[in-house]
Design an enzyme around this catalytic site. Sequence first.
Site, PDB file in Angstrom:
ATOM      1  CG  HIS A  53      -0.229   0.081   2.521  1.00 20.12           C
ATOM      2  ND1 HIS A  53       0.289  -1.035   3.157  1.00 20.12           N
ATOM      3  CD2 HIS A  53       0.070   1.131   3.337  1.00 20.12           C
ATOM      4  CE1 HIS A  53       0.870  -0.681   4.278  1.00 20.12           C
ATOM      5  NE2 HIS A  53       0.755   0.635   4.423  1.00 20.12           N
TER       6      HIS A  53
ATOM      7  CG  ASP B 294       2.022   4.829   4.748  1.00 15.24           C
ATOM      8  OD1 ASP B 294       1.347   3.775   4.682  1.00 15.24           O
ATOM      9  OD2 ASP B 294       3.085   4.913   5.397  1.00 15.24           O
TER      10      ASP B 294
ATOM     11  CG  HIS C 135       5.266   0.620   2.903  1.00 21.95           C
ATOM     12  ND1 HIS C 135       4.961   1.913   2.525  1.00 21.95           N
ATOM     13  CD2 HIS C 135       4.533   0.381   4.021  1.00 21.95           C
ATOM     14  CE1 HIS C 135       4.092   2.432   3.373  1.00 21.95           C
ATOM     15  NE2 HIS C 135       3.812   1.514   4.295  1.00 21.95           N
TER      16      HIS C 135
ATOM     17  NE  ARG D 226       7.216  -5.942  12.254  1.00 26.63           N
ATOM     18  CZ  ARG D 226       6.770  -4.733  11.917  1.00 26.63           C
ATOM     19  NH1 ARG D 226       5.663  -4.256  12.474  1.00 26.63           N
ATOM     20  NH2 ARG D 226       7.418  -4.005  11.017  1.00 26.63           N
TER      21      ARG D 226
END
Length: 311
Positions: free
Chosen positions: A222, A224, A280, A290
Amino acid sequence: MVHSEQSLKPRIVHRNTSKSKGTQDTDSAKKDDVPKSRRWKVLLFVPALVCLLAVYLLSRRSGEEIFVGARDTVTKAVLEVPCSHDYDNEEFHACKPKRCARVVMDNLVADDDAKHLLGVAQKCLALGGSSGGASILDLHSGALSMGNSFVNIYRLMKSSKLRLLEEKDFKIYKKVKDQIHDAIAAEFEIPKNSLYLTKPTFFSRMNTKLPKTVHDEYWHPHVDKKTYGSFHYTSLLYLTTYGEDFTGGRFIFQDTDGNKTVEPKLGRLSFFTSGSENIHFVERLKDGVRYAITVSFTCDPSQAVPDPDSK
């Protein structure tokens, strides 16, 4: 780390082609002794080998490159990329990117501050958490993942008479946010008073649970600026380390000449211009947990959000 590629050269073998008649007859007899089924296997094997070689060479050309690895320590690593046309009609000229890039810094945020923020994320997300693999905590709006939806953590704390968040938590959060703001303004030569914190700015936790909603599917590529609208500059502060706390979960820039990968590391800051030049995704997690913080900035003052405070 850039991998060099050696050219593949065919091996030339010289043979004596002059044969006597007797020798030719012997060779013919040997050839006739080879079963036909074996000949077909050889004929099928050769094109398959050629295809595998072609796939290998293509993957070498357009495969993955580690921009900054988890074992690396960089004061500042910069990868410049051509700006997309997303900024052609940008009205906020003082804040408009003069150049586009990806930047990684390992020494900007102190380890103690990063560990403290990890503790904030862990204790708050332990109270809620998505039923899928991705959970968020937004201290600005109070949004906390809970099952397949969100609750307001401040209301939850008040109703449950919990004191999860202390003044020190907000103080360190603001300190780190200001450090990131200053680093982005300096790197892209933007007046600090023209760059504003915007939403969503949030803690994230990823684990290996199966996705339950579209919000859990974080691994799709996508942009941002298109996804969130207000973003001009995106940053991520990593609170856990790839290869120690989790596997998978690496941050990957998708480029036509080969993907560029940032491996998360405790205290590592990664930031970049938010347009189509920096499409990204996050690699799907394989194991472990994470944690990170996304801190986003805008050039549009109408999209600014204030710092959170203890309530």
